[in-house]
Design a protein around this motif. Structure first.
Motif, PDB file in Angstrom:
ATOM      1  N   GLY A   1       0.636  -1.097   0.081  1.00  0.00           N
ATOM      2  CA  GLY A   1      -0.168  -0.011   0.164  1.00  0.00           C
ATOM      3  C   GLY A   1       0.877   1.344   0.039  1.00  0.00           C
ATOM      4  N   LEU A   2       1.984   1.412   0.761  1.00  0.00           N
ATOM      5  CA  LEU A   2       2.722   2.376   0.853  1.00  0.00           C
ATOM      6  C   LEU A   2       3.394   2.412  -0.623  1.00  0.00           C
ATOM      7  CD1 LEU A   2       4.618   1.925   4.224  1.00  0.00           C
ATOM      8  CD2 LEU A   2       3.003   3.363   3.624  1.00  0.00           C
TER       9      LEU A   2
ATOM     10  N   ALA B   1      -2.368   3.154   6.546  1.00  0.00           N
ATOM     11  CA  ALA B   1      -1.709   1.811   7.160  1.00  0.00           C
ATOM     12  C   ALA B   1      -2.059   1.424   8.702  1.00  0.00           C
ATOM     13  CB  ALA B   1      -0.248   2.037   7.174  1.00  0.00           C
ATOM     14  N   PHE B   2      -2.409   2.498   9.281  1.00  0.00           N
ATOM     15  CA  PHE B   2      -2.946   2.478  10.710  1.00  0.00           C
ATOM     16  C   PHE B   2      -4.261   1.901  10.646  1.00  0.00           C
ATOM     17  CE2 PHE B   2      -0.164   6.241  12.226  1.00  0.00           C
ATOM     18  CZ  PHE B   2       0.670   5.224  12.500  1.00  0.00           C
TER      19      PHE B   2
ATOM     20  N   TYR C   1      -6.755  -1.832   3.122  1.00  0.00           N
ATOM     21  CA  TYR C   1      -5.944  -0.668   3.019  1.00  0.00           C
ATOM     22  C   TYR C   1      -6.449   0.400   2.402  1.00  0.00           C
ATOM     23  CZ  TYR C   1      -1.483   2.213   2.572  1.00  0.00           C
ATOM     24  OH  TYR C   1      -0.744   3.073   2.452  1.00  0.00           O
ATOM     25  N   PHE C   2      -6.732   0.068   1.161  1.00  0.00           N
ATOM     26  CA  PHE C   2      -7.336   1.302   0.233  1.00  0.00           C
ATOM     27  C   PHE C   2      -8.550   1.792   0.674  1.00  0.00           C
ATOM     28  CE2 PHE C   2      -4.156  -1.237  -2.451  1.00  0.00           C
ATOM     29  CZ  PHE C   2      -3.259  -0.174  -2.755  1.00  0.00           C
ATOM     30  N   ARG C   3      -9.409   1.059   1.243  1.00  0.00           N
ATOM     31  CA  ARG C   3     -10.612   1.441   2.083  1.00  0.00           C
ATOM     32  C   ARG C   3     -10.202   2.490   2.956  1.00  0.00           C
ATOM     33  NH1 ARG C   3     -14.514  -3.887   2.654  1.00  0.00           N
ATOM     34  NH2 ARG C   3     -15.028  -4.088   0.500  1.00  0.00           N
ATOM     35  N   ALA C   4      -9.227   2.144   4.063  1.00  0.00           N
ATOM     36  CA  ALA C   4      -8.802   3.066   4.967  1.00  0.00           C
ATOM     37  C   ALA C   4      -8.373   4.415   4.185  1.00  0.00           C
ATOM     38  CB  ALA C   4      -7.917   2.276   5.721  1.00  0.00           C
TER      39      ALA C   4
ATOM     40  N   ALA D   1      -2.484   8.760  13.965  1.00  0.00           N
ATOM     41  CA  ALA D   1      -3.144   7.621  14.573  1.00  0.00           C
ATOM     42  C   ALA D   1      -4.455   8.006  14.901  1.00  0.00           C
ATOM     43  CB  ALA D   1      -2.386   7.228  15.643  1.00  0.00           C
ATOM     44  N   MET D   2      -4.586   9.152  15.119  1.00  0.00           N
ATOM     45  CA  MET D   2      -6.041   9.674  15.971  1.00  0.00           C
ATOM     46  C   MET D   2      -7.271   9.917  14.881  1.00  0.00           C
ATOM     47  SD  MET D   2      -5.657  12.428  19.125  1.00  0.00           S
ATOM     48  CE  MET D   2      -4.330  13.264  18.473  1.00  0.00           C
ATOM     49  N   VAL D   3      -6.571   9.991  13.328  1.00  0.00           N
ATOM     50  CA  VAL D   3      -7.575  10.016  12.407  1.00  0.00           C
ATOM     51  C   VAL D   3      -8.386   8.690  12.594  1.00  0.00           C
ATOM     52  CG1 VAL D   3      -7.831  10.021   9.963  1.00  0.00           C
ATOM     53  CG2 VAL D   3      -6.195  11.539  11.122  1.00  0.00           C
TER      54      VAL D   3
END
Length: 250
Positions: free
Chosen positions: A42-43, A81-82, A99-102, A160-162
């Motif tokens: 993903g990265l 990633a998170f 991953y791409f949904r996130a 991360a808080m996102v």
């Protein structure tokens, strides 16, 4: 005439050592490998322009504006990633599409926070360079360096808080991130050190390093970020580490 005395091998003991690993252990290992590979893929996809530029340009620090603009893609990619790693806690073999949904879900918020943080870091870096040879450098430069480290540590927690607290306002999120970065300074410093090592490795050997290091680093950073934010985010009652252990907010 002397003979060789051979000692009998006790029953149940093999002449060769064997490593016995339980099925649960192998399952956990392959689950972690799967997560790392998905995150690395993903990265690579979401940061493709940046990676191509790093592979072509030998000294990227000579073009700060160009690479600063390309580096904007790192923010939403990290938040994705998170998000994937959080989803993988419920599904050990979560597919790549998660991953791409996130990425789509967190793109706007992560890009806004990361861009603002990059702009602030650029200002601090410029001040450090300009004041490096000034008479007040001995006082101001260390202060600016510490401030830059704090901003970067808080920025990682903001990403991360996102995923952890999407409904939290930007101002409140900034306060929580700054407070948590200072309160859990050892965790923040470990996370920054791992990210720095991964970034330098990708810059030196993009293909080899990208296949292994970023996903491993982000896996640890995700665990550290959750642990650092736990006391400030009571809406996340239980935190599961990579090994499956649980820790509540204190």
């Amino acid at each position: 005439m002397s003979g060789t005395v051979r000692r009998p091998v006790p029953a149940g003991r093999s002449l060769t050592a064997r490593v016995n690993v339980g099925a649960d252990t192998w399952s956990m290992i392959w689950s972690l490998v799967h997560r790392v590979l998905v995150v690395n893929l993903g990265l690579a996809v979401t940061n493709l322009p940046l990676l191509v530029a790093l592979a072509v340009v030998a000294q990227p620090w000579r073009y700060p504006v160009f690479f600063g603009l390309l580096a904007v893609s790192i923010g939403p990619a990290t938040a994705a990633a998170f998000g994937y790693l959080r989803r993988a806690e419920d599904d050990d073999r979560a597919p790549v599409r998660e991953y791409f949904r996130a990425y789509r879900r967190n793109f706007a918020a992560a890009t806004l926070r990361w861009s603002a943080g990059l702009a602030l870091l650029a200002v601090l870096a410029t001040d450090i360079v300009l004041l490096h040879d000034a008479g007040v450098a001995a006082v101001l430069v260390p202060l600016l360096v510490v401030t830059a480290v704090l901003v970067l540590a808080a920025l990682v927690l903001l990403l991360a808080m996102v995923e952890l607290a999407p409904g939290l306002g930007v101002r409140a999120a900034v306060r929580v991130a700054a407070w948590s970065a200072v309160r859990r300074a050892p965790l923040s410093l470990v996370s920054l050190a791992l990210l720095l090592v991964a970034a330098l490795s990708v810059n030196q050997a993009p293909l080899l390093a990208l296949a292994t290091l970023p996903g491993c680093a982000l896996l640890v950073v995700w665990v550290n970020s959750r642990a650092a934010l736990a006391p400030a985010l009571p809406v996340v009652p239980v935190l599961r580490t990579v090994t499956g252990a649980e820790s509540g907010a204190d």
